[in-house]
Design an enzyme around this catalytic site. Structure first.
Site, PDB file in Angstrom:
ATOM      1  N   ASN A   1      19.802  -7.220   6.993  1.00  0.00           N
ATOM      2  CA  ASN A   1      20.209  -7.338   5.587  1.00  0.00           C
ATOM      3  C   ASN A   1      20.205  -5.989   4.880  1.00  0.00           C
ATOM      4  OD1 ASN A   1      20.676 -10.113   5.576  1.00  0.00           O
ATOM      5  ND2 ASN A   1      18.510 -10.590   5.231  1.00  0.00           N
TER       6      ASN A   1
ATOM      7  N   ASP B   1       9.904  -6.984  -3.323  1.00  0.00           N
ATOM      8  CA  ASP B   1       8.738  -7.435  -2.537  1.00  0.00           C
ATOM      9  C   ASP B   1       8.600  -8.946  -2.648  1.00  0.00           C
ATOM     10  OD1 ASP B   1       5.923  -7.641  -1.509  1.00  0.00           O
ATOM     11  OD2 ASP B   1       6.076  -5.475  -1.624  1.00  0.00           O
TER      12      ASP B   1
ATOM     13  N   THR C   1      -2.534   4.827   8.698  1.00  0.00           N
ATOM     14  CA  THR C   1      -2.631   5.512   7.408  1.00  0.00           C
ATOM     15  C   THR C   1      -3.537   4.703   6.489  1.00  0.00           C
ATOM     16  OG1 THR C   1      -0.415   6.361   7.755  1.00  0.00           O
ATOM     17  CG2 THR C   1      -1.258   6.443   5.510  1.00  0.00           C
TER      18      THR C   1
ATOM     19  N   THR D   1      11.235 -10.716   9.586  1.00  0.00           N
ATOM     20  CA  THR D   1      11.220  -9.628   8.594  1.00  0.00           C
ATOM     21  C   THR D   1      11.750  -8.338   9.219  1.00  0.00           C
ATOM     22  OG1 THR D   1       9.430 -10.633   7.337  1.00  0.00           O
ATOM     23  CG2 THR D   1       9.704  -8.259   7.089  1.00  0.00           C
TER      24      THR D   1
ATOM     25  N   ARG E   1      27.527  -1.081   3.245  1.00  0.00           N
ATOM     26  CA  ARG E   1      28.483  -1.349   2.162  1.00  0.00           C
ATOM     27  C   ARG E   1      28.464  -0.249   1.109  1.00  0.00           C
ATOM     28  NH1 ARG E   1      27.326  -3.639  -2.384  1.00  0.00           N
ATOM     29  NH2 ARG E   1      25.452  -4.640  -1.587  1.00  0.00           N
TER      30      ARG E   1
ATOM     31  N   PHE F   1       3.785 -11.009  -0.041  1.00  0.00           N
ATOM     32  CA  PHE F   1       3.014 -11.679   1.012  1.00  0.00           C
ATOM     33  C   PHE F   1       1.664 -10.985   1.212  1.00  0.00           C
ATOM     34  CE2 PHE F   1       2.413 -11.944   5.824  1.00  0.00           C
ATOM     35  CZ  PHE F   1       1.514 -12.991   5.721  1.00  0.00           C
ATOM     36  N   THR F   2       1.672  -9.673   1.294  1.00  0.00           N
ATOM     37  CA  THR F   2       0.406  -8.975   1.580  1.00  0.00           C
ATOM     38  C   THR F   2       0.001  -8.022   0.460  1.00  0.00           C
ATOM     39  OG1 THR F   2       1.541  -7.223   2.787  1.00  0.00           O
ATOM     40  CG2 THR F   2       0.774  -9.089   4.074  1.00  0.00           C
TER      41      THR F   2
ATOM     42  N   PHE G   1       0.833  -1.209   0.000  1.00  0.00           N
ATOM     43  CA  PHE G   1       0.000   0.000   0.000  1.00  0.00           C
ATOM     44  C   PHE G   1       0.873   1.266   0.000  1.00  0.00           C
ATOM     45  CE2 PHE G   1      -2.110   2.769   3.413  1.00  0.00           C
ATOM     46  CZ  PHE G   1      -2.717   3.597   2.492  1.00  0.00           C
TER      47      PHE G   1
ATOM     48  N   TYR H   1       4.972  -7.981  16.075  1.00  0.00           N
ATOM     49  CA  TYR H   1       5.081  -6.758  15.270  1.00  0.00           C
ATOM     50  C   TYR H   1       5.720  -5.643  16.094  1.00  0.00           C
ATOM     51  CZ  TYR H   1       3.398  -2.917  12.227  1.00  0.00           C
ATOM     52  OH  TYR H   1       3.299  -1.810  11.406  1.00  0.00           O
TER      53      TYR H   1
HETATM   54  P1  NAD Z   1       1.389  -3.548   3.209  1.00  0.00           P
HETATM   55  O1  NAD Z   1       1.130  -4.869   3.828  1.00  0.00           O
HETATM   56  O2  NAD Z   1       0.485  -3.078   2.142  1.00  0.00           O
HETATM   57  O3  NAD Z   1       2.878  -3.489   2.633  1.00  0.00           O
HETATM   58  C1  NAD Z   1       3.936  -4.259   3.111  1.00  0.00           C
HETATM   59  C2  NAD Z   1       4.674  -4.854   1.919  1.00  0.00           C
HETATM   60  O4  NAD Z   1       5.820  -5.585   2.390  1.00  0.00           O
HETATM   61  C3  NAD Z   1       3.823  -5.835   1.121  1.00  0.00           C
HETATM   62  O5  NAD Z   1       3.953  -5.555  -0.249  1.00  0.00           O
HETATM   63  C4  NAD Z   1       4.409  -7.196   1.473  1.00  0.00           C
HETATM   64  O6  NAD Z   1       4.225  -8.155   0.458  1.00  0.00           O
HETATM   65  C5  NAD Z   1       5.867  -6.829   1.700  1.00  0.00           C
HETATM   66  N1  NAD Z   1       6.603  -7.773   2.564  1.00  0.00           N
HETATM   67  C6  NAD Z   1       6.209  -8.276   3.761  1.00  0.00           C
HETATM   68  N2  NAD Z   1       7.167  -9.081   4.260  1.00  0.00           N
HETATM   69  C7  NAD Z   1       8.195  -9.072   3.357  1.00  0.00           C
HETATM   70  C8  NAD Z   1       9.468  -9.693   3.297  1.00  0.00           C
HETATM   71  N3  NAD Z   1       9.885 -10.523   4.265  1.00  0.00           N
HETATM   72  N4  NAD Z   1      10.262  -9.458   2.218  1.00  0.00           N
HETATM   73  C9  NAD Z   1       9.842  -8.650   1.220  1.00  0.00           C
HETATM   74  N5  NAD Z   1       8.651  -8.024   1.218  1.00  0.00           N
HETATM   75  C10 NAD Z   1       7.831  -8.229   2.274  1.00  0.00           C
HETATM   76  O7  NAD Z   1       1.455  -2.494   4.417  1.00  0.00           O
HETATM   77  P2  NAD Z   1       1.663  -0.907   4.420  1.00  0.00           P
HETATM   78  O8  NAD Z   1       0.519  -0.307   5.127  1.00  0.00           O
HETATM   79  O9  NAD Z   1       2.001  -0.422   3.066  1.00  0.00           O
HETATM   80  O10 NAD Z   1       2.924  -0.787   5.379  1.00  0.00           O
HETATM   81  C11 NAD Z   1       4.218  -0.503   4.876  1.00  0.00           C
HETATM   82  C12 NAD Z   1       5.173  -0.306   6.040  1.00  0.00           C
HETATM   83  O11 NAD Z   1       4.736   0.792   6.842  1.00  0.00           O
HETATM   84  C13 NAD Z   1       5.274  -1.515   6.966  1.00  0.00           C
HETATM   85  O12 NAD Z   1       6.611  -1.679   7.368  1.00  0.00           O
HETATM   86  C14 NAD Z   1       4.410  -1.127   8.142  1.00  0.00           C
HETATM   87  O13 NAD Z   1       4.832  -1.750   9.329  1.00  0.00           O
HETATM   88  C15 NAD Z   1       4.600   0.386   8.190  1.00  0.00           C
HETATM   89  N6  NAD Z   1       3.439   1.036   8.823  1.00  0.00           N
HETATM   90  C16 NAD Z   1       2.274   1.194   8.156  1.00  0.00           C
HETATM   91  C17 NAD Z   1       1.199   1.784   8.797  1.00  0.00           C
HETATM   92  C18 NAD Z   1      -0.121   2.020   8.115  1.00  0.00           C
HETATM   93  O14 NAD Z   1      -1.054   2.494   8.788  1.00  0.00           O
HETATM   94  N7  NAD Z   1      -0.282   1.770   6.836  1.00  0.00           N
HETATM   95  C19 NAD Z   1       1.323   2.204  10.139  1.00  0.00           C
HETATM   96  C20 NAD Z   1       2.526   1.989  10.778  1.00  0.00           C
HETATM   97  C21 NAD Z   1       3.603   1.427  10.118  1.00  0.00           C
END
Ligand code: NAD
Ligand code: UDP
Length: 322
Positions: free
Chosen positions: A99, A33, A175, A92, A106, A36-37, A13, A145
């Protein structure tokens, strides 16, 4: 200056919107990516852009890349997603951060960590400032988390102090907006999907718990502004301080989508924070940023987007989705 920028979780997202902004600004963008989600749908419109590249990879495994900047967005973010395989969620945040910090070290790249308001747990201080150290249950169902993200912040600060890595940390508060996964179980996407279908709106608890909702455009502005800061590494809260109860949100979504849905009250999940609102004084002072989009306007755009998608194009990422 054109830069080589890696966005982990770039098909998600928030990540997909960051990729889009950076591609439009002319940078060379690598979106990484494991889907996963998310689905390729979020970035399919970027695939024919010469400065965009998509790699399927899991950040818990090492990868060798040459980049100038890294937005580390990869991590399941919705409670149902991160609790589905909690050990993978921790990996993750922890192995993934190691990683990505390794690449930054580097290459001498700047790296931004997408941290979260969840580092404050169920807060006893309200609103939450960056100096508040939080109230997280370390053995609860949200800990994979919350604690994972807390360790990630620690790793970022230790790589900074020990190895001089150029880090940035943003703590993102709830968000929402177009490209949320319709089956992610988060409150905005769920209520809109339920309201549009005329289904009951599932209110957990009595709906008196609060959240403060930030529209995705405001969020992306702040994240990119933070990445471009030269003398401020954070952590900084990014969110919209307008606070609503979840019941108020449900009523708004029903009214705005012209729905006949009724409220249905379901048990409150364990450790669900009772109140959440960011103090954004630091973001105002350091980034000159304040969110500009009111909840009503953001919800209208999000509802409009939900009307354009076909739910059958999306699969629930976790099998136990209700
Ligand atoms: P989302 O689930 O839409 O996006 C997360 C992305 O990470 C997905 O595309 C998923 O496939 C990918 N992913 C998950 N594990 C992975 C891995 N091991 N290797 C590679 N890719 C991986 O969620 P989002 O709302 O877009 O959140 C993005 C980031 O922002 C996250 O780190 C989340 O913790 C942080 N965040 C979001 C919010 C919110 O309200 N949207 C609030 C706080 C923090
Ligand atoms: N919530 C709800 N019904 C739902 C989904 C969520 O009442 O169908 C509540 C949830 O209990 C929480 C709030 O909405 O209090 C925000 O939930 P979300 O999963 O979006 O994010 P959180 O801030 O809890 O990580």
């Amino acid at each position: 200056m054109i830069e080589r920028i890696l966005v982990t979780g770039g098909a998600g997202f928030l990540g997909s919107h960051i990729c889009e902004r950076l591609v439009d600004a002319g940078h060379d963008v690598i979106c990484l990516d494991n889907f996963f989600t998310s689905q390729k749908t979020n970035v399919v419109h970027l695939l024919d852009r010469p400065n965009f590249e998509l790699i399927r990879h899991d950040i818990t495994l090492p990868i060798h890349l040459e980049v100038d900047k890294i937005y580390n967005m990869a991590c399941p973010a919705a409670p149902g997603h991160y609790q589905f395989n909690p050990i993978k969620t921790i990996k993750t945040s922890v192995l993934g951060s190691i990683n990505m910090l390794g690449i930054a070290k580097r290459c001498g790249a700047r790296i931004l960590q997408a941290s979260t308001s969840e580092v404050y747990g169920d807060p006893e201080e309200h609103p939450q400032t960056e100096s508040y150290r939080g109230n997280v249950n370390p053995i609860g169902i949200r800990a994979c988390y919350d604690e994972g993200k807390r360790v990630a912040e620690t790793l970022f600060m230790d790589y900074h102090r020990s190895n001089g890595v150029d880090v940035r940390i943003v703590r993102i508060f709830n968000t929402y907006g177009p490209r949320m996964h319709p089956y992610d179980g988060r409150v905005v996407s769920t209520f809109i999907r339920q309201a549009m279908a005329g289904d009951d709106i599932t209110l957990f608890g009595d709906g008196s718990q609060t959240r403060s909702f930030c529209y995705r455009n405001d969020l992306v502005d702040a994240i990119i502004a933070m990445m471009d800061q030269d003398d401020f590494i954070g952590p900084v809260n990014i969110g919209n301080p307008d606070e609503f109860t979840i019941k108020e949100l449900a009523e708004k979504v029903i009214a705005m989508s012209g729905s006949k849905s009724k409220l249905s009250f379901e048990p409150l999940p364990a450790d669900d924070p009772t109140r959440r609102r960011p103090d954004i004084s630091l973001a105002k002072q350091k980034l000159g940023w304040v969110p500009g989009i009111k909840l009503d306007d953001g919800l209208e755009s999000t509802i409009d987007w939900f009307k354009t998608i076909r739910l059958s194009d999306y699969r629930p990422p976790t099998p136990n989705f209700k």
